[in-house]
Enzyme design. Structure first.
Site, PDB file in Angstrom:
ATOM      1  N   GLU A 180     -10.234   3.617  -1.191  1.00  0.00           N
ATOM      2  CA  GLU A 180      -9.767   2.896  -2.390  1.00  0.00           C
ATOM      3  C   GLU A 180     -10.776   1.837  -2.806  1.00  0.00           C
ATOM      4  OE1 GLU A 180      -5.852   1.464  -1.487  1.00  0.00           O
ATOM      5  OE2 GLU A 180      -5.161   3.476  -0.955  1.00  0.00           O
ATOM      6  N   HIS A 234      -2.252   2.769  -5.532  1.00  0.00           N
ATOM      7  CA  HIS A 234      -1.719   1.924  -4.459  1.00  0.00           C
ATOM      8  C   HIS A 234      -0.768   0.865  -5.035  1.00  0.00           C
ATOM      9  CE1 HIS A 234      -2.605   0.328  -0.167  1.00  0.00           C
ATOM     10  NE2 HIS A 234      -1.377   0.006  -0.544  1.00  0.00           N
ATOM     11  N   ARG A 293      -1.044   5.306   4.219  1.00  0.00           N
ATOM     12  CA  ARG A 293      -2.465   5.004   4.167  1.00  0.00           C
ATOM     13  C   ARG A 293      -3.235   6.301   3.891  1.00  0.00           C
ATOM     14  NH1 ARG A 293      -1.603   0.457   3.485  1.00  0.00           N
ATOM     15  NH2 ARG A 293      -2.205  -1.361   4.713  1.00  0.00           N
TER      16      ARG A 293
HETATM   17  C1  8YV Z   1       0.115  -3.854  -0.527  1.00  0.00           C
HETATM   18  C2  8YV Z   1      -0.038  -2.437   1.629  1.00  0.00           C
HETATM   19  O1  8YV Z   1      -0.071  -3.295  -1.782  1.00  0.00           O
HETATM   20  O2  8YV Z   1       1.686  -3.530   2.786  1.00  0.00           O
HETATM   21  C3  8YV Z   1       0.639  -2.917   2.848  1.00  0.00           C
HETATM   22  O3  8YV Z   1       0.099  -2.689   3.943  1.00  0.00           O
HETATM   23  O4  8YV Z   1      -0.991  -1.765   1.700  1.00  0.00           O
HETATM   24  C4  8YV Z   1       0.512  -2.704   0.288  1.00  0.00           C
HETATM   25  O5  8YV Z   1       1.881  -2.750   0.285  1.00  0.00           O
HETATM   26  C5  8YV Z   1      -1.046  -4.668  -0.266  1.00  0.00           C
HETATM   27  O6  8YV Z   1      -1.060  -5.213   1.002  1.00  0.00           O
HETATM   28  C6  8YV Z   1      -1.085  -5.792  -1.298  1.00  0.00           C
HETATM   29  O7  8YV Z   1      -2.007  -6.707  -0.976  1.00  0.00           O
END
Ligand code: 8YV
Length: 316
Positions: free
Chosen positions: A264, A282, A235
């Site tokens: 982001e 991301h 993150r």
């Molecule tokens: C995804 C993410 O891109 O899993 C997570 O927490 O931040 C990412 O892997 C995202 O959730 C896709 O919606």
């Protein structure tokens, strides 16, 4: 009547979209221009929410959904979900635990190799036509940093941290890590993050960001040192971004490769011109295979909750 679902972020896999449409009445919140009016019209009937790991859901939005039973996170991070509020309301929260581990670890290693070996810089060099006009590419392109054998420090020895460690071990890298406590893994535990950074050539962030604090401060970056690289596939808020920029500008670290950012989809523009950084929007879990598996888990968790069963990936 199909259960009504509010979808906060898109799902890119057509079969998953079709499956959602066949099982639920899906409201695409992210497509609505006037979100307030949309909530006025539909908020009272929503029983489930689909959101992304980065998007999460705020208390304010959950408060507009009085019949909400479940928030299904299409991701593993739940740091953007107001878990305390969800707990108080008895709203279940699920995540796609385990579905994206391999992809995220793959990208961590990809970023490490990219930044150390200057893959993106080399790509730009060839595309710009400089190779043909520069008989000795050594002058404009400095020699790179060897990856095999680098001392790798991993912050967070959960699923992703372990998968990163396995891959780095295959490159002959000695591995150390930090976490809240020592884990049952064959790597060196270091309780102190700055000490881990001091003993590492590359620091890879694979920690949850539930506490919301920036672990990677200027001091940690100074400890990583002028030969050290920072990789973040966790993150953005784990890193003090102004401190990272200052450390790069001062040559206090050798480079950084980042898939995630604090704000982001905005990334600090001062990074754009730098050859010592590799930037990704991301994308760590963004493969067809993983997004399909994640989508299947999201569908299954909604079906289970509405059927009164305990869903897989239940976080709360
Ligand atoms: C995804 C993410 O891109 O899993 C997570 O927490 O931040 C990412 O892997 C995202 O959730 C896709 O919606």
């Amino acid at each position: 009547m199909k259960p009504e679902i509010l979808q906060l972020s898109p799902i890119l896999i057509p079969q998953i979209r079709e499956r959602l449409e066949s099982l639920f009445s899906v409201h695409r919140y992210y497509e609505q221009a006037d979100k307030e009016a949309y909530l006025d019209a539909h908020g009272a009937s929503i029983r489930g929410v689909i959101t992304g790991g980065h998007t999460g859901i705020s208390q304010a939005l959950m408060a507009r959904l009085p019949r909400l039973e479940v928030v299904a996170v299409n991701g593993v991070g739940t740091d953007a979900v107001d878990l305390a509020y969800a707990r108080d309301r008895g709203i279940q929260v699920t995540a796609t635990l385990g579905a994206l581990t391999e992809d995220v670890a793959d990208l961590a290693i990809g970023l490490l190799i990219s930044v150390c070996r200057g893959i993106c810089t080399g790509d730009r060099f060839v595309r710009a036509g400089h190779w043909a006009t520069s008989p000795t590419p050594l002058a404009p392109l400095p020699l790179a940093r060897q990856v095999s054998g680098m001392r790798v420090g991993i912050v967070g020895m959960g699923r992703v941290g372990r998968a990163v460690a396995q891959r780095a071990a295959a490159f002959g890298c000695p591995i150390a890590y930090t976490d809240l406590q020592a884990q049952d893994v064959p790597y060196t535990f270091e309780a102190d993050l700055a000490q881990l950074a001091r003993n590492s050539d590359a620091l890879i962030l694979a920690a949850a960001a539930d506490k919301g604090e920036a672990l990677i401060t200027r001091d940690v970056l100074k400890a990583l040192g002028s030969e050290g690289y920072l990789i973040n596939i966790a993150r953005g808020k784990l890193v003090d971004e102004p401190a990272l920029l200052a450390a790069l500008q001062a040559g206090e670290i050798a480079g950084a490769a980042l898939d995630v950012f604090a704000d982001e989809p905005r990334a600090p523009e001062a990074l754009f011109e730098r050859e010592d950084v590799v930037l990704q929007p991301h994308r760590a879990s963004a493969t067809v295979q993983t997004r399909t598996r994640m989508g299947e888990m999201v569908v299954a968790s909604l079906v289970d909750v509405f059927a009164g069963r305990t869903p897989q990936g239940l976080v709360l």
